[in-house]
Design a protein around this motif. Sequence first.
Motif, PDB file in Angstrom:
ATOM      1  N   ARG A  53       6.959  16.698  11.550  1.00 22.60           N
ATOM      2  CA  ARG A  53       6.405  17.602  10.538  1.00 22.60           C
ATOM      3  C   ARG A  53       5.550  16.823   9.551  1.00 22.60           C
ATOM      4  O   ARG A  53       4.667  17.356   8.925  1.00 22.60           O
ATOM      5  CB  ARG A  53       7.512  18.361   9.821  1.00 22.60           C
ATOM      6  N   GLY A  54       5.834  15.539   9.400  1.00 24.77           N
ATOM      7  CA  GLY A  54       5.062  14.700   8.500  1.00 24.77           C
ATOM      8  C   GLY A  54       4.809  13.352   9.129  1.00 24.77           C
ATOM      9  O   GLY A  54       5.681  12.819   9.831  1.00 24.77           O
ATOM     10  N   THR A  55       3.612  12.797   8.907  1.00 28.05           N
ATOM     11  CA  THR A  55       3.289  11.466   9.415  1.00 28.05           C
ATOM     12  C   THR A  55       2.581  10.661   8.320  1.00 28.05           C
ATOM     13  O   THR A  55       1.708  11.178   7.625  1.00 28.05           O
ATOM     14  CB  THR A  55       2.386  11.518  10.663  1.00 28.05           C
ATOM     15  N   TRP A  56       2.992   9.415   8.178  1.00 26.27           N
ATOM     16  CA  TRP A  56       2.396   8.468   7.244  1.00 26.27           C
ATOM     17  C   TRP A  56       1.939   7.287   8.082  1.00 26.27           C
ATOM     18  O   TRP A  56       2.744   6.650   8.763  1.00 26.27           O
ATOM     19  CB  TRP A  56       3.410   8.024   6.194  1.00 26.27           C
ATOM     20  N   VAL A  57       0.645   6.971   8.048  1.00 24.95           N
ATOM     21  CA  VAL A  57       0.059   6.019   8.981  1.00 24.95           C
ATOM     22  C   VAL A  57      -0.406   4.750   8.266  1.00 24.95           C
ATOM     23  O   VAL A  57      -1.054   4.818   7.221  1.00 24.95           O
ATOM     24  CB  VAL A  57      -1.129   6.664   9.729  1.00 24.95           C
ATOM     25  N   VAL A  90       0.866  -1.172   0.000  1.00 24.36           N
ATOM     26  CA  VAL A  90       0.000   0.000   0.000  1.00 24.36           C
ATOM     27  C   VAL A  90       0.909   1.231   0.000  1.00 24.36           C
ATOM     28  O   VAL A  90       1.913   1.273   0.714  1.00 24.36           O
ATOM     29  CB  VAL A  90      -0.988   0.009   1.195  1.00 24.36           C
ATOM     30  N   VAL A  91       0.567   2.198  -0.848  1.00 21.25           N
ATOM     31  CA  VAL A  91       1.302   3.467  -0.920  1.00 21.25           C
ATOM     32  C   VAL A  91       0.455   4.511  -0.219  1.00 21.25           C
ATOM     33  O   VAL A  91      -0.736   4.657  -0.505  1.00 21.25           O
ATOM     34  CB  VAL A  91       1.571   3.870  -2.390  1.00 21.25           C
ATOM     35  N   VAL A  92       1.073   5.221   0.717  1.00 22.91           N
ATOM     36  CA  VAL A  92       0.338   6.110   1.607  1.00 22.91           C
ATOM     37  C   VAL A  92       0.843   7.546   1.486  1.00 22.91           C
ATOM     38  O   VAL A  92       2.047   7.801   1.551  1.00 22.91           O
ATOM     39  CB  VAL A  92       0.481   5.612   3.067  1.00 22.91           C
ATOM     40  N   ALA A  93      -0.087   8.461   1.339  1.00 21.31           N
ATOM     41  CA  ALA A  93       0.210   9.897   1.395  1.00 21.31           C
ATOM     42  C   ALA A  93       0.260  10.300   2.867  1.00 21.31           C
ATOM     43  O   ALA A  93      -0.249   9.581   3.739  1.00 21.31           O
ATOM     44  CB  ALA A  93      -0.872  10.681   0.659  1.00 21.31           C
ATOM     45  N   PRO A  94       0.830  11.445   3.191  1.00 19.78           N
ATOM     46  CA  PRO A  94       0.896  11.846   4.599  1.00 19.78           C
ATOM     47  C   PRO A  94      -0.482  12.204   5.164  1.00 19.78           C
ATOM     48  O   PRO A  94      -1.294  12.826   4.479  1.00 19.78           O
ATOM     49  CB  PRO A  94       1.820  13.061   4.597  1.00 19.78           C
ATOM     50  N   THR A  95      -0.710  11.795   6.406  1.00 17.66           N
ATOM     51  CA  THR A  95      -1.926  12.223   7.098  1.00 17.66           C
ATOM     52  C   THR A  95      -1.742  13.637   7.632  1.00 17.66           C
ATOM     53  O   THR A  95      -2.712  14.335   7.890  1.00 17.66           O
ATOM     54  CB  THR A  95      -2.281  11.277   8.263  1.00 17.66           C
ATOM     55  N   GLN A  96      -0.481  14.035   7.785  1.00 16.13           N
ATOM     56  CA  GLN A  96      -0.128  15.409   8.166  1.00 16.13           C
ATOM     57  C   GLN A  96       1.195  15.744   7.498  1.00 16.13           C
ATOM     58  O   GLN A  96       2.111  14.936   7.508  1.00 16.13           O
ATOM     59  CB  GLN A  96       0.028  15.529   9.674  1.00 16.13           C
TER      60      GLN A  96
END
Length: 161
Positions: free
Chosen positions: A148-152, A35-41
């Motif tokens: 600064r960035g989170t990927w969940v 799965v490829v995930v964009a940042p949640t923040q």
Amino acid sequence: MRRAVVLTALPLLLATGCGAPPHPEVTFYADGRTVVVAPTQYCDLDSENCDVDPSAAGVLRVRPGKPVQISVPAQLADSVWAVAFTYRDAAGVTQEPMRSKVFTPNNPQHAYTLQLPNDTDQLESVEVQQLGTRIEGSTTAAVDFVARGTWVLSVDDRQRG
């Protein structure tokens, strides 16, 4: 007259074609699925001016004790980042959240394999955290860099049937 129209339209075309670059994406791989995930923040370096998208979180099915491989693009590998995760033991007791070592630009890390402490442990969630420059104090007198960035990644732990 026609020449003037072309010249006045050119700056407009150039301006619309030069948007902000897309936010980096992280790839999670487990049990034969990706799965490829964009940042949640995703924020600026001071962890302010954030774009937030809770729906960007990904989901993968991960069996107990199985690793999760994480691939990050150069934009993350060349920064300061870490992996935070939660899991439960074989008795179903949620354990204290854990974190990988912190990776830095001095030794860029493009991939990380998350392996739980025991083969019977069940992963619950994974969060790739890109750290910013802002520092906050904690209740233990330590200081923490703010993400600064989170990927969940949420883990689907239902039994296959």
